[in-house]
Design an enzyme around this catalytic site. Structure first.
Site, mmCIF file in Angstrom:
data_model
loop_
_atom_site.group_PDB
_atom_site.id
_atom_site.type_symbol
_atom_site.label_atom_id
_atom_site.label_comp_id
_atom_site.label_asym_id
_atom_site.label_seq_id
_atom_site.Cartn_x
_atom_site.Cartn_y
_atom_site.Cartn_z
ATOM 1 C CG ASN A 98 42.780 23.645 12.800
ATOM 2 O OD1 ASN A 98 42.057 24.398 12.147
ATOM 3 N ND2 ASN A 98 42.757 22.338 12.667
ATOM 4 C CB VAL A 99 44.457 28.873 17.136
ATOM 5 C CG1 VAL A 99 44.673 29.823 15.972
ATOM 6 C CG2 VAL A 99 42.981 28.855 17.541
ATOM 7 C CG HIS A 115 44.928 31.534 11.054
ATOM 8 N ND1 HIS A 115 43.731 31.021 10.603
ATOM 9 C CD2 HIS A 115 45.452 32.218 10.011
ATOM 10 C CE1 HIS A 115 43.547 31.372 9.346
ATOM 11 N NE2 HIS A 115 44.575 32.088 8.954
ATOM 12 C CB CYS A 123 52.959 42.715 25.131
ATOM 13 S SG CYS A 123 52.640 44.363 25.805
ATOM 14 C CB CYS A 148 52.419 42.446 29.126
ATOM 15 S SG CYS A 148 54.180 42.341 28.767
ATOM 16 N N GLY A 187 39.605 19.449 5.678
ATOM 17 C CA GLY A 187 38.767 20.007 6.746
ATOM 18 C C GLY A 187 38.783 21.519 6.823
ATOM 19 C CB SER A 189 35.100 26.639 4.856
ATOM 20 O OG SER A 189 35.849 27.687 5.446
ATOM 21 C CG ASN A 213 35.248 19.898 3.688
ATOM 22 O OD1 ASN A 213 34.167 19.768 4.261
ATOM 23 N ND2 ASN A 213 35.989 20.979 3.841
ATOM 24 C CB ALA A 231 39.545 14.713 8.104
HETATM 25 P P1 OAD Z 1 35.604 26.426 8.869
HETATM 26 O O1 OAD Z 1 34.773 26.296 10.085
HETATM 27 O O2 OAD Z 1 35.403 27.607 7.987
HETATM 28 O O3 OAD Z 1 35.423 25.134 7.967
HETATM 29 C C1 OAD Z 1 35.504 23.855 8.505
HETATM 30 C C2 OAD Z 1 35.358 22.875 7.366
HETATM 31 O O4 OAD Z 1 35.565 21.576 7.887
HETATM 32 C C3 OAD Z 1 33.993 22.881 6.682
HETATM 33 O O5 OAD Z 1 34.185 22.957 5.279
HETATM 34 C C4 OAD Z 1 33.374 21.530 7.086
HETATM 35 O O6 OAD Z 1 32.610 20.963 6.055
HETATM 36 C C5 OAD Z 1 34.619 20.709 7.304
HETATM 37 N N1 OAD Z 1 34.460 19.585 8.255
HETATM 38 C C6 OAD Z 1 33.768 19.549 9.414
HETATM 39 N N2 OAD Z 1 33.952 18.374 10.036
HETATM 40 C C7 OAD Z 1 34.783 17.639 9.246
HETATM 41 C C8 OAD Z 1 35.355 16.350 9.344
HETATM 42 N N3 OAD Z 1 35.122 15.557 10.376
HETATM 43 N N4 OAD Z 1 36.169 15.945 8.334
HETATM 44 C C9 OAD Z 1 36.426 16.754 7.268
HETATM 45 N N5 OAD Z 1 35.906 17.975 7.130
HETATM 46 C C10 OAD Z 1 35.107 18.415 8.093
HETATM 47 O O7 OAD Z 1 37.127 26.308 9.363
HETATM 48 P P2 OAD Z 1 38.446 26.798 8.616
HETATM 49 O O8 OAD Z 1 38.379 26.567 7.167
HETATM 50 O O9 OAD Z 1 39.571 26.197 9.375
HETATM 51 O O10 OAD Z 1 40.539 32.097 11.319
HETATM 52 O O11 OAD Z 1 38.391 28.350 8.908
HETATM 53 C C11 OAD Z 1 39.430 29.140 8.499
HETATM 54 C C12 OAD Z 1 39.635 30.265 9.470
HETATM 55 O O12 OAD Z 1 38.421 30.978 9.655
HETATM 56 C C13 OAD Z 1 40.012 29.841 10.890
HETATM 57 O O13 OAD Z 1 41.363 29.551 11.040
HETATM 58 C C14 OAD Z 1 39.626 31.040 11.661
HETATM 59 C C15 OAD Z 1 38.267 31.252 11.074
HETATM 60 O O14 OAD Z 1 37.722 32.493 11.247
HETATM 61 C C16 OAD Z 1 40.910 33.001 12.200
HETATM 62 O O15 OAD Z 1 40.519 32.960 13.354
HETATM 63 C C17 OAD Z 1 41.832 34.024 11.645
#
Ligand code: OAD
Length: 242
Positions: A98-99, A115, A123, A148, A187, A189, A213, A231
């Site tokens: 998470n950012v 990330h 910059c 920058c 939380g 994917s 999840n 979560a």
């Molecule tokens: P995703 O959006 O791919 O997945 C979010 C996950 O959280 C899903 O599996 C949902 O089922 C789950 N979810 C939603 N609400 C929830 C809750 N209240 N409790 C538990 N689980 C829950 O997000 P990320 O896996 O973080 O990268 O995505 C990975 C990366 O893809 C991000 O960091 C970003 C994105 O593109 C970059 O920007 C490089």
């Protein structure tokens, strides 16, 4: 542990994938100002070096919208419980994709931001005079497309975009955190690498693994225990049971 966008969902931060996620496969027509509007864009329109080269104003508009959205959000119970664990146990390390920095705001110790952070800039030309990243939490930013302060080139959000390598120091710290006895994946994917690979590393190390999840993911069949639920509720219940 590894966390993803689902940990921040209860705070009101949109996730990327799933029915309410930000990334969709259709292309956009207009410049949006709502989550529904931004959903019409693909990841490649907004979160790649090519997208920034093509249209820095659009990319900055997307990040300005996300910064404003997240600035209005607060850490939820999931962030709080995770932060409490890291405060109680210095061996507890958190690797987040998470950012949004909500883990930071909750007081999490030993945090690896794989990330990057929405609240940091760098910059675009990587000029020698600027630090690698600098913090800028202003909402809104004074210029729609920030520059920058050292060389006047475009500034970019200090986040990892698709197609970009991760910071080697962060990867090393995450690999170190995966060499553990208990590994939680919460939380996420589990679809973006190398983040998703740390679960494999933890398993190879012999860790007990668990997933929290809302839904089944590629990690679900790999972990020792897959807990289906929000979560913020599952972590609260685990904390209450201690
Ligand atoms: P995703 O959006 O791919 O997945 C979010 C996950 O959280 C899903 O599996 C949902 O089922 C789950 N979810 C939603 N609400 C929830 C809750 N209240 N409790 C538990 N689980 C829950 O997000 P990320 O896996 O973080 O990268 O995505 C990975 C990366 O893809 C991000 O960091 C970003 C994105 O593109 C970059 O920007 C490089």
């Amino acid at each position: 542990m590894l966390t993803g966008a689902g940990v921040s969902a209860a705070s009101g931060v949109p996730t990327f994938r799933g029915p309410h996620g930000l990334w969709s496969s259709t292309s956009a027509q207009t410049t949006p100002s709502t989550v529904e509007g931004w959903r019409r864009y693909r990841a490649t329109d907004l979160a790649t070096p090519d997208a920034f080269t093509r249209d820095p104003a659009l990319v900055w508009e997307w990040y300005a919208w996300r910064r404003a959205t997240i600035a209005a959000c607060r850490p939820n119970r999931a962030h709080e419980v995770i932060a409490a664990w890291t405060m109680r146990n210095p061996q507890c390390r958190v690797v987040t994709q998470n950012v949004d920095d909500l883990h930071v705001r909750a007081g999490t110790q030993c945090l690896v931001r794989l990330h990057g952070s929405l609240w940091e800039l760098s910059c675009w030309q990587r000029c020698a005079a600027s630090p690698r990243t600098w913090r800028d939490e202003r909402v809104p930013l004074p210029a729609p497309v920030p520059t920058c302060p050292h060389c006047g080139a475009l500034a970019r959000p200090a986040v990892v975009w698709f197609g970009e390598p991760l910071d080697p120091g962060a990867v090393e710290a995450a690999a170190d955190a995966a060499a553990c006895d208990v590994f939680l994946t919460i939380g996420t994917s589990a679809s973006v690498y190398p983040a998703a690979s740390f679960l494999h590393a933890a398993r190879r190390h012999g860790a007990f693994t668990a997933e929290i999840n809302l839904e089944t993911t590629p990690a679900s069949s790999m972990v020792d225990v897959a807990i289906q639920g929000p979560a913020e509720e599952v972590l609260d219940a685990i904390e209450a049971a201690r």
